[in-house]
Design an enzyme around this catalytic site. Structure first.
Site, PDB file in Angstrom:
ATOM      1  N   GLU A 255      46.967 -19.586  44.086  1.00  0.00           N
ATOM      2  CA  GLU A 255      46.767 -20.958  44.555  1.00  0.00           C
ATOM      3  C   GLU A 255      45.373 -20.952  45.172  1.00  0.00           C
ATOM      4  O   GLU A 255      45.180 -20.494  46.284  1.00  0.00           O
ATOM      5  CB  GLU A 255      47.876 -21.286  45.558  1.00  0.00           C
ATOM      6  N   CYS A 289      43.085 -26.926  50.699  1.00  0.00           N
ATOM      7  CA  CYS A 289      42.661 -26.863  49.283  1.00  0.00           C
ATOM      8  C   CYS A 289      42.828 -28.199  48.583  1.00  0.00           C
ATOM      9  O   CYS A 289      42.228 -28.419  47.533  1.00  0.00           O
ATOM     10  CB  CYS A 289      43.489 -25.835  48.527  1.00  0.00           C
TER      11      CYS A 289
HETATM   12  C1  SIN Z   1      46.432 -25.300  51.016  1.00  0.00           C
HETATM   13  O1  SIN Z   1      45.484 -25.846  51.520  1.00  0.00           O
HETATM   14  O2  SIN Z   1      46.299 -24.203  50.489  1.00  0.00           O
HETATM   15  C2  SIN Z   1      47.821 -25.891  50.997  1.00  0.00           C
HETATM   16  C3  SIN Z   1      47.884 -27.295  51.363  1.00  0.00           C
HETATM   17  C4  SIN Z   1      49.278 -27.894  51.268  1.00  0.00           C
HETATM   18  O3  SIN Z   1      50.282 -27.213  51.050  1.00  0.00           O
HETATM   19  O4  SIN Z   1      49.359 -29.097  51.411  1.00  0.00           O
END
Ligand code: SIN
Length: 484
Positions: A255, A289
């Site tokens: 991820e 992310c």
């Molecule tokens: C992340 O920023 O890696 C995860 C964000 C989310 O689960 O909303």
């Protein structure tokens, strides 16, 4: 420890095979707001990572063989304890990570929701029967846990990224070892405190904090007893870890980074779009992310939207995450602030206009919510993941150009657009080259939904029923010699 807290939730030793393992060497955890020392945490080395993997290997047969309903009950007990301590866990998270307390408490609930969800999914790991081509044969498909799972998790969601992976792994019957980010190990270790209290057997869930990222990473990705590796973090590091996993052909979930477009079409509800954009852009001070990275606005509504949005951004309150009413806390380190400021300076040098913010206030790592106008694709803010509270506004002429601009990136995690035209909603949803699309919605993360990306944003899905299959192997049973 220099703050008052529920000491029972604060662990500073590694958690291996159900035991607290104290190491002579430690690393310091500090508050990103003011650099204040919070705790010294045991610094695990490669041997500790190997011990945790051995413990997970030993625990695997019994955990995998346990009836799903029993595993489910243990996960539910873990979930209940996390919810019982949600506020305290939230405070611990804010102290080491900096995000506003309301967001931290929200993250604990978000993380726990994966444990609850996968506790339920544990009982639904269904197989399949397939019509066979011969009368004396039967084709049956069963799903089995992959085995020992290792993972490396980030500082931006110190609780939820562990819970999202561990809950799916444990529900499927796998055992789990995590190396949490060095900035935020206390939230990870607090999860271990509660896993132990919930009765999750020794060796099933292990936490190995350590400052030697490369050394620990090598063991977690290359150890022969590891079946699968799961990572959340940058694309650069994800590529490196994927290569390390390749030698022993491990299953991987990655991820990785994003460069999310947020498109505002001329038929959108502009006020709703501005509200959705604030939610998407400024969550965790822009350090997620899935945060919006590029805001693409149709020329005919650009000025109006910029005014509505800037008004809302100007109302965001910066400060200590622990203080009531804070919307934007500190960034994780000074370097993170510097990187973000470098992107802003580059954009201004290349002709962007500074509409709001852009001047770091002091030495508290808080970067002010910033809006840049007239951003163009040659600027670094358009190309790179900002990971900070900066909103670059880009003009486009028509739908075709918006889609081309949105897809003009090697990333493919989240994307967003606002439109009231149902035909356009379908066209654009299908054309966007991203794993997730928010349509008239700025907050898309949900336990029940498959989270993950395409292109260089990664592989695999987390959450939802898809998230569990990433931790199972499909086995085909061919049964012959069946008489008529
Ligand atoms: C992340 O920023 O890696 C995860 C964000 C989310 O689960 O909303």
């Amino acid at each position: 420890m220099s703050f008052s807290f529920n000491e029972q939730l604060v662990a500073t030793a590694a958690y291996i095979n159900g035991e607290w393992v104290t190491k002579p060497g430690t690393f310091a955890v500090t508050n990103p707001l003011n650099g204040e020392h919070i705790a010294d945490v045991s610094d695990c080395d490669e041997n500790d990572a190997a011990s945790a993997i051995e413990a997970a290997k030993q625990a695997f047969p019994a955990w995998a063989a346990m009836p799903a309903i029993e595993r489910s009950k243990l996960l539910k007990a873990w979930y209940a304890l996390i919810i019982e301590h949600q506020e305290e866990l939230g405070k611990l998270l804010t102290l080491e990570q900096g995000k506003p307390l309301k967001e931290a408490v929200g993250e604990i609930g978000y993380g726990a929701s994966f444990i609850e969800w996968f506790a339920e999914e544990a009982r639904r790991v269904y197989g399949d029967t397939i019509p066979a081509p011969a009368a004396n044969k039967r084709i049956v498909v069963i799903k089995q846990p992959v085995g020992v799972v290792t993972s490396i998790t980030p500082w931006n969601f110190p609780n939820a990224m562990i819970a999202r992976k561990a809950a799916a792994a444990l529900a499927a019957g796998c055992t789990f070892v995590v190396r949490p980010a060095t900035e935020t190990p206390l939230s990870a270790l607090a999860l271990a405190v509660l896993a132990k209290k919930a009765g999750i057997p020794s060796g099933v869930f292990n936490v190995v904090p350590g400052a030697d990222a490369a050394g620990l990473g090598k063991v977690l990705t290359q150890h022969p007893d590891v079946a699968k590796f799961s990572f959340t973090g940058s694309t650069r590091v994800g590529k490196l870890l994927t290569k390390q996993c390749a030698d022993s052909v491990k299953r991987v979930s990655m991820e990785l980074g994003g460069n999310a477009p947020f498109i505002v079409f001329d038929d959108a509800d502009l006020d709703a779009a501005a509200t959705g954009l604030i939610q998407s852009k400024y969550r965790n001070a822009g350090q997620t992310c899935v945060c919006t990275n590029r805001i693409l606005v149709q020329e005919s509504v650009y000025d109006k939207f910029l005014a509505i949005y800037t008004d809302k951004v100007a109302n965001l309150k910066m400060g200590d995450g622990m203080a009531e009413g804070t919307d934007i806390g500190p960034m994780i380190h000074e370097n993170a602030c510097k990187n973000v400021h470098g992107l802003v300076e580059d954009a201004i040098e290349k002709g962007a206009t500074l509409v709001l913010g852009g001047t770091p206030a002091g030495d508290d790592n808080i970067y002010p919510p910033t809006v840049l106008g007239n951003v163009t694709p040659d600027m670094r803010v358009f190309r790179e993941e900002i990971f900070g509270p900066v909103s670059p506004m880009v003009k486009f002429a028509d739908e075709q150009q918006a889609i081309a601009m949105a897809n003009d990136t090697e990333y493919g995690l989240a994307s967003y657009f606002y439109s009231k035209d149902i035909s356009r909603v379908w066209r654009v949803s299908e054309a966007l080259d991203f794993g997730m699309v928010g349509i008239n919605e700025g907050l898309i993360s949900d336990t029940a939904a498959p989270f993950g990306g395409v292109k260089q944003s990664g592989t695999g899905r987390e959450g939802s029923h898809y998230g569990l299959s990433d931790y199972t192997n499909i086995k085909y049973l061919c049964m012959g010699g069946i008489g008529q």
